[in-house]
Enzyme design. Sequence first.
Site, short mmCIF file in Angstrom:
data_model
loop_
_atom_site.label_atom_id
_atom_site.label_comp_id
_atom_site.label_asym_id
_atom_site.label_seq_id
_atom_site.Cartn_x
_atom_site.Cartn_y
_atom_site.Cartn_z
N HIS A 44 10.68 -30.16 12.08
CA HIS A 44 9.30 -29.69 12.02
C HIS A 44 8.94 -28.86 13.25
CE1 HIS A 44 5.36 -29.91 10.12
NE2 HIS A 44 4.83 -30.08 11.32
N HIS A 90 1.17 -28.89 5.02
CA HIS A 90 0.89 -30.31 5.28
C HIS A 90 1.33 -31.09 4.04
CE1 HIS A 90 -1.53 -32.85 8.27
NE2 HIS A 90 -0.61 -32.18 8.92
#
Length: 735
Positions: A44, A90
């Site tokens: 990430h 998200h």
Amino acid sequence: MQNLQEILQAHKLSMEDYEHIKKILGREPNLVEIGIFSAMWSEHCSYKSSKKYLRGFPTEAPWVIQGPGENAGVIDIGDGYAAVFKMESHNHPSFIEPYQGAATGVGGILRDVFTMGARPVANLNALRFGEVKRDDEIGAHQRYLVRGVVAGIGGYGNCVGVPTIGGEMSFEECYNGNILVNAFTLGICKKDEIFYGRAEGVGNPVIYVGSKTGRDGLGGAVMSSDSFTEESKKLRPTVQVGDPFTEKLLLEACLELFKTDYVVGIQDMGAAGLTSSSFEMAGRAGSGMKMYLDRVPMREEGMTPYELMLSESQERMLICAKKGTEDKVIEIFKKWDLDAEVIGEVTDTGVMELFWYGEKVAEIPVDPVSEEAPVLDRPTKKPEYLEYIKEMSIDNVPHVDNQEAFEKLWSSLEVVDKAWVYEQYDSMVQTNTIKHPGSLDASVIRIKETGKAIAMSSKCNPRYCYIDPKGGAAAAVMAAGRNVAMSGARPLAITDCLNYGNPENPEVMWQFAQGTEGIKEACTQLNTPVVSGNVSLYNETNGVSVYPTPTIAMVGLLDDANKVLPSIFQEENDVVYIIGDTEKEFGGSLYLKELFGKVEGELPKIDYEKERKLWDFVIEANKRGFLKAAKDVGVGGIAISLAKMSVKSGKGFVGNFCFEDSREIFSETFSRALVEIDPKNMHALEELANEIGIHAIPLGTIGGPKFCLCEIEMDVNKLQDIYFNTFKKEIERDL
């Protein structure tokens, strides 16, 4: 360290990573340091699987002020102003906890934009869900996810006072185990008032501002760097909790601060919280930092340095201020009822030193954390399925009557109006919205200060990317640009959100590599550089990866906000033209999916010259005052695109043109548009088309109570009933 293997496994680090960390530190790391490396080297934060493929994106143009590498990208929009924008994913948090996952996604992307000094003026979102029409537990859960995500986006955006002016939503079986929630924000600031995420100047204070830190979101960056299993449903603690009212205070406090000359640099605390913000700020400036973690405002008792560094509590920023201005900075944030504390200072050591009540608890060189993060060269392999799906063609399936085909496509959830969604969003706050959700094609806002307009559109057709990962990604760039051009604006630059499956699967990695090549090619050919973006991998559950979904948001500029083109019919008796060539191209089409349940075939041909000519034609025809409306031809072809123009305006249409194979009205050939003109301008329009080198053919006339085209006939009232009511009935049927 006891239980080393367990600790490394929990932090998604390999023994090879551990040896690398020891080499960097020259000693054994402690738990705080392992946590920091784990977060910064997570997929990430470090992009370790994707970094090699992102190199080579076109990122420069005369209008690009800031490309990738900062909190958001920046382009020049004239008159001393700049547009600041970015898109983020998200996905994992939204699947686990849809309301907070989506809400904090909006909060995070807003901070990425206002941390650059820009006031956010528009939000978009791109949402992908699974089979909401199913009558089983999967269908019920998908409907629950839709309701939760939409409520989260609306709840957060509405409270902060930033209009959500558009977006897209699609549904495929592959998203049953892994939905996608991509959020985009655009802000505006003066060109000479842009702020960057840097911590420089020895002795300058590092100030923490915003909400207090809690334990919410702990391990979020690491969690988002792994695939889902049944166990993932227990991961709720790794999802942050947002507070839009605090975000609004933080936004206003930051914008007030930016009017002073106190700020050296500022960074949002996003994924990996205090860890990523501090290391990124020091890393960009080549400096070091001392931080005193016991000074961090905390909202829970007994918090540890490990938790403080890795918490992903929302609505927090890190500021590097000029020495001597500390009290003035703190005063601004206290005025807005926010926490603000000096928690550290900039050094010239190139080292991050962390203290806890006087004791040093971590000492890590800054540069290697980012510069020596693993860059993986994962194996790639062309997926086997691509070999057999190419054989599918429209000529291999039974002939379906056009009326029957139209009715089936028209009621598809991909086609029908999503008013149930966008009516939960405030699209008119700030009073600058010209084209709002549901207006078709791009969304548009005016720039109050200059009288210009900014058009923006988010696009990706996952079916195209599944049957041709490179071409599908290029097609997404083209489609987003086409939407922007249909408003009369010149497409300028993109931000992207690259959503893919498990990179440890060579076929997924091949899809990703191909997708980035498609974006590079399209952005280069269309002169729309990439200025920011995000990569989201491991979108996989129980071994099933999502379709490649490289979402593209295009931003364009129109010099006169009064000349924004609508995309729906305007007047009875006007003529509608099809601009561009139509061929029998049905690969990945809605037609094959809805009528035959197939996501197969060859992608429609890509021709960048035709695409550019189409943009030029619509922009020039609008400048000359020929056009009353323009809409691109998208999924479902001419039939569906025309019907949308009809149904949104409440005006009928009578077609007087049809193709030799009448099914071609559902073809999804690229680089086409529908335009409405006054009959007196037909000759001038055709002359311009000849001049630019593009075909323009009259299709029919606006008017009457029915929609009629190539064997299709339906009352506009009936069309409207299906279009406006289907989605709500489907999504609310469990309530």
